[in-house]
Design a protein around this motif. Structure first.
Motif, PDB file in Angstrom:
ATOM      1  N   GLU A 127      -2.062 -33.182  -0.055  1.00  0.00           N
ATOM      2  CA  GLU A 127      -3.199 -32.386   0.142  1.00  0.00           C
ATOM      3  C   GLU A 127      -4.537 -33.110   0.370  1.00  0.00           C
ATOM      4  OE1 GLU A 127      -6.037 -29.746  -3.089  1.00  0.00           O
ATOM      5  OE2 GLU A 127      -3.735 -29.354  -3.093  1.00  0.00           O
ATOM      6  N   ILE A 128      -4.773 -34.023  -0.561  1.00  0.00           N
ATOM      7  CA  ILE A 128      -5.924 -35.108  -0.602  1.00  0.00           C
ATOM      8  C   ILE A 128      -5.977 -35.827   0.855  1.00  0.00           C
ATOM      9  CG2 ILE A 128      -7.216 -36.929  -1.464  1.00  0.00           C
ATOM     10  CD1 ILE A 128      -5.935 -35.880  -4.093  1.00  0.00           C
ATOM     11  N   ALA A 129      -4.728 -36.291   1.098  1.00  0.00           N
ATOM     12  CA  ALA A 129      -4.559 -36.975   2.472  1.00  0.00           C
ATOM     13  C   ALA A 129      -5.055 -36.118   3.519  1.00  0.00           C
ATOM     14  CB  ALA A 129      -3.378 -37.627   2.590  1.00  0.00           C
ATOM     15  N   ASP A 130      -4.684 -34.939   3.840  1.00  0.00           N
ATOM     16  CA  ASP A 130      -4.898 -33.810   4.634  1.00  0.00           C
ATOM     17  C   ASP A 130      -6.473 -33.404   4.756  1.00  0.00           C
ATOM     18  OD1 ASP A 130      -2.038 -33.878   5.391  1.00  0.00           O
ATOM     19  OD2 ASP A 130      -1.712 -32.004   4.332  1.00  0.00           O
ATOM     20  N   SER A 131      -6.857 -33.446   3.626  1.00  0.00           N
ATOM     21  CA  SER A 131      -8.546 -33.207   3.553  1.00  0.00           C
ATOM     22  C   SER A 131      -9.399 -34.452   4.074  1.00  0.00           C
ATOM     23  CB  SER A 131      -8.789 -33.037   2.184  1.00  0.00           C
ATOM     24  OG  SER A 131      -8.862 -33.978   1.453  1.00  0.00           O
ATOM     25  N   LEU A 132      -8.673 -35.588   4.202  1.00  0.00           N
ATOM     26  CA  LEU A 132      -9.392 -36.612   4.484  1.00  0.00           C
ATOM     27  C   LEU A 132      -9.354 -37.181   6.053  1.00  0.00           C
ATOM     28  CD1 LEU A 132      -8.955 -39.076   1.441  1.00  0.00           C
ATOM     29  CD2 LEU A 132     -11.009 -38.135   2.256  1.00  0.00           C
ATOM     30  N   ARG A 133      -8.436 -36.267   6.880  1.00  0.00           N
ATOM     31  CA  ARG A 133      -8.208 -36.657   8.132  1.00  0.00           C
ATOM     32  C   ARG A 133      -9.524 -36.379   8.966  1.00  0.00           C
ATOM     33  NH1 ARG A 133      -2.973 -36.855   9.509  1.00  0.00           N
ATOM     34  NH2 ARG A 133      -1.584 -35.719   8.099  1.00  0.00           N
ATOM     35  N   GLY A 134      -9.763 -37.782   9.637  1.00  0.00           N
ATOM     36  CA  GLY A 134     -10.971 -37.607  10.451  1.00  0.00           C
ATOM     37  C   GLY A 134     -12.258 -38.317   9.626  1.00  0.00           C
ATOM     38  N   VAL A 135     -11.871 -38.562   8.385  1.00  0.00           N
ATOM     39  CA  VAL A 135     -13.081 -39.284   7.444  1.00  0.00           C
ATOM     40  C   VAL A 135     -12.724 -40.748   7.474  1.00  0.00           C
ATOM     41  CG1 VAL A 135     -13.968 -38.866   5.195  1.00  0.00           C
ATOM     42  CG2 VAL A 135     -13.221 -36.888   6.238  1.00  0.00           C
ATOM     43  N   ASP A 136     -13.949 -41.470   7.535  1.00  0.00           N
ATOM     44  CA  ASP A 136     -13.980 -42.726   7.376  1.00  0.00           C
ATOM     45  C   ASP A 136     -14.450 -43.191   5.962  1.00  0.00           C
ATOM     46  OD1 ASP A 136     -13.494 -45.462   7.652  1.00  0.00           O
ATOM     47  OD2 ASP A 136     -15.440 -45.446   9.131  1.00  0.00           O
ATOM     48  N   VAL A 137     -13.628 -43.283   5.021  1.00  0.00           N
ATOM     49  CA  VAL A 137     -13.888 -43.573   3.600  1.00  0.00           C
ATOM     50  C   VAL A 137     -12.859 -44.482   3.242  1.00  0.00           C
ATOM     51  CG1 VAL A 137     -12.780 -41.519   2.672  1.00  0.00           C
ATOM     52  CG2 VAL A 137     -14.747 -42.666   1.427  1.00  0.00           C
ATOM     53  N   PRO A 138     -13.116 -45.515   2.211  1.00  0.00           N
ATOM     54  CA  PRO A 138     -12.285 -46.359   1.540  1.00  0.00           C
ATOM     55  C   PRO A 138     -11.415 -45.483   0.465  1.00  0.00           C
ATOM     56  CG  PRO A 138     -14.234 -47.532   1.659  1.00  0.00           C
ATOM     57  CD  PRO A 138     -14.406 -46.216   2.111  1.00  0.00           C
ATOM     58  N   VAL A 139     -10.266 -45.684   0.221  1.00  0.00           N
ATOM     59  CA  VAL A 139      -9.449 -44.976  -0.664  1.00  0.00           C
ATOM     60  C   VAL A 139      -8.682 -46.020  -1.403  1.00  0.00           C
ATOM     61  CG1 VAL A 139      -7.486 -43.431  -1.333  1.00  0.00           C
ATOM     62  CG2 VAL A 139      -9.260 -42.747   0.547  1.00  0.00           C
ATOM     63  N   LEU A 140      -8.603 -46.062  -2.739  1.00  0.00           N
ATOM     64  CA  LEU A 140      -7.932 -46.566  -3.787  1.00  0.00           C
ATOM     65  C   LEU A 140      -7.020 -46.038  -4.387  1.00  0.00           C
ATOM     66  CD1 LEU A 140     -10.954 -48.870  -5.290  1.00  0.00           C
ATOM     67  CD2 LEU A 140      -8.967 -49.926  -4.200  1.00  0.00           C
ATOM     68  N   VAL A 141      -5.611 -46.183  -4.569  1.00  0.00           N
ATOM     69  CA  VAL A 141      -4.486 -45.655  -4.884  1.00  0.00           C
ATOM     70  C   VAL A 141      -3.992 -46.257  -6.182  1.00  0.00           C
ATOM     71  CG1 VAL A 141      -2.453 -44.446  -4.830  1.00  0.00           C
ATOM     72  CG2 VAL A 141      -4.043 -44.775  -2.676  1.00  0.00           C
ATOM     73  N   LYS A 142      -4.362 -45.693  -7.384  1.00  0.00           N
ATOM     74  CA  LYS A 142      -3.575 -46.175  -8.734  1.00  0.00           C
ATOM     75  C   LYS A 142      -2.001 -45.956  -8.697  1.00  0.00           C
ATOM     76  CE  LYS A 142      -7.565 -45.715 -11.679  1.00  0.00           C
ATOM     77  NZ  LYS A 142      -8.000 -45.188 -13.173  1.00  0.00           N
TER      78      LYS A 142
END
Length: 364
Positions: A127-142
């Protein structure tokens, strides 16, 4: 990993997650946003420290029990925005669903984090990944709460497939049957394995959640540096005694400064440290196997004793005594299939037979 694992090459722009000097990237800030004053006092203290470039704060807290402090919510994002404006530090917070993402991006949060309790849920991650489609932002995954390497790697892959190229992993330890002396057992070999799977993904260490107490923060941080981690994320609060969550492992900014100063970052042999870590884990595994072997022998001894008592009682319908030669032949066949030296197996079981000969389980 499998054949579908992508080659996770980073994007073309310079990443705020990648280490550009020998000094690791440092993310620091309170476990929870509590007030604007708390955020600013902590942030101004952290801004003075070498290496600290990103300010963190928990906005939404995934608490297990109702009544626990759940975080201040969206108002905390306003405080994060003020911190960025006043200090110039980049900002980050955890997001646990699409609505959190929308609010964080609207308030200009620079780096999004996926928490351990979210990583365990593939539906939420997607859900979170889909909401970020087309967004250029760094993501850190624990890493997930429990030890599940494919789940951790799979979460990172979901963001990559959604178009996120500035990705990092946070190693915050795992909940195991015996975490002592840690809050969450580091299981360093698992982080090493993830790095081998995804070599282009920067690796951060969260010593605060691994250690769970101030006394272990330095050795945990040093081990991460020795392993060549790209960054550290350490919780800091201008007055930990007043913290609404996790006061036992948060440091005052000046204490964090001392910790960072005493870290040895020169002459690091990451490959050598990795091998030592792997040897440590293998030795621990052998110790566990030795314990299991001893337990099996004890259980077998009890069974043999029971059989011996029944034999002495002259049970009329007792089953036919097992032929040792037939048993040994079967064991040697299994040993061959398992790739174990037959001579070793024969020696071990001959000793077992001798020790329990009084049970008359086998014919001489």
């Amino acid at each position: 990993m499998n054949a579908n694992t992508p080659n996770m090459k980073p994007g073309h722009r310079k990443s705020v997650l990648a280490k550009t000097t020998k000094y690791p990237v440092v993310i620091a800030g309170p476990c929870s946003a509590e007030s604007e004053e708390q955020m600013l006092k902590t942030a101004f203290g952290l801004k003075k420290l070498q290496g600290v470039s990103i300010f963190r704060a928990g906005i939404w807290k995934p608490r297990t029990r109702l009544g626990s402090f759940q975080g201040v919510g969206t108002i905390g994002l306003e405080w994060l925005k003020t911190v960025k404006q006043e200090t110039g530090l980049l900002t980050t917070c955890e997001v646990a669903n699409a609505s959190h993402v929308a609010e964080a991006l609207k308030h200009g949060v620079d780096v999004l984090m996926i928490g351990a309790h979210t990583t365990v849920n593939a539906f939420l991650v997607q859900e979170i990944a889909d909401s970020l489609r087309g967004v250029d932002v760094p993501v850190l995954v624990k890493n997930p709460v429990h030890l599940d390497l494919p789940l951790w790697a799979g979460a990172i892959e979901r963001f990559y497939h959604s178009g996120i190229r500035d990705l990092g992993a946070i190693h915050r330890g795992f909940s195991t049957l015996d975490n002592a002396p840690y809050r969450n057992h580091p299981k360093w070999d698992q982080a090493i394995e993830l790095k081998d799977m995804l070599p282009d993904v920067p690796m951060f260490c969260d010593p605060s959640h691994i250690a769970g107490k101030r006394s272990l923060l330095r050795p945990v941080s040093q081990r991460a540096v020795d392993l060549g981690y790209d960054g550290l994320m350490i919780e800091a609060h201008y007055n930990p005694a007043k913290a609404l969550s996790d006061p036992q492992h948060q440091l005052m900014p000046q204490e964090l400064g001392i910790l960072l100063q005493v870290l040895n970052i020169d002459g690091i042999d990451a490959d050598g440290t990795r091998k030592r870590v792997q040897l440590e884990e293998l030795r621990k595994e052998i110790e566990h196997l030795d314990d299991e072997l001893l337990d099996l022998l004890a259980r077998r001894s009890k069974m043999s004793s029971k059989i011996g008592k029944l034999k002495k009682a002259n049970v009329g319908d007792a089953p036919q005594i097992v032929q040792w030669d037939q048993v040994l032949e079967g064991l040697l066949s299994q040993a061959s299939d398992a790739g174990i030296d037959k001579e070793f197996v024969q020696t071990v079981f001959q000793e077992v037979r001798k020790h329990y000969a009084q049970t008359y389980l086998y014919k001489a």
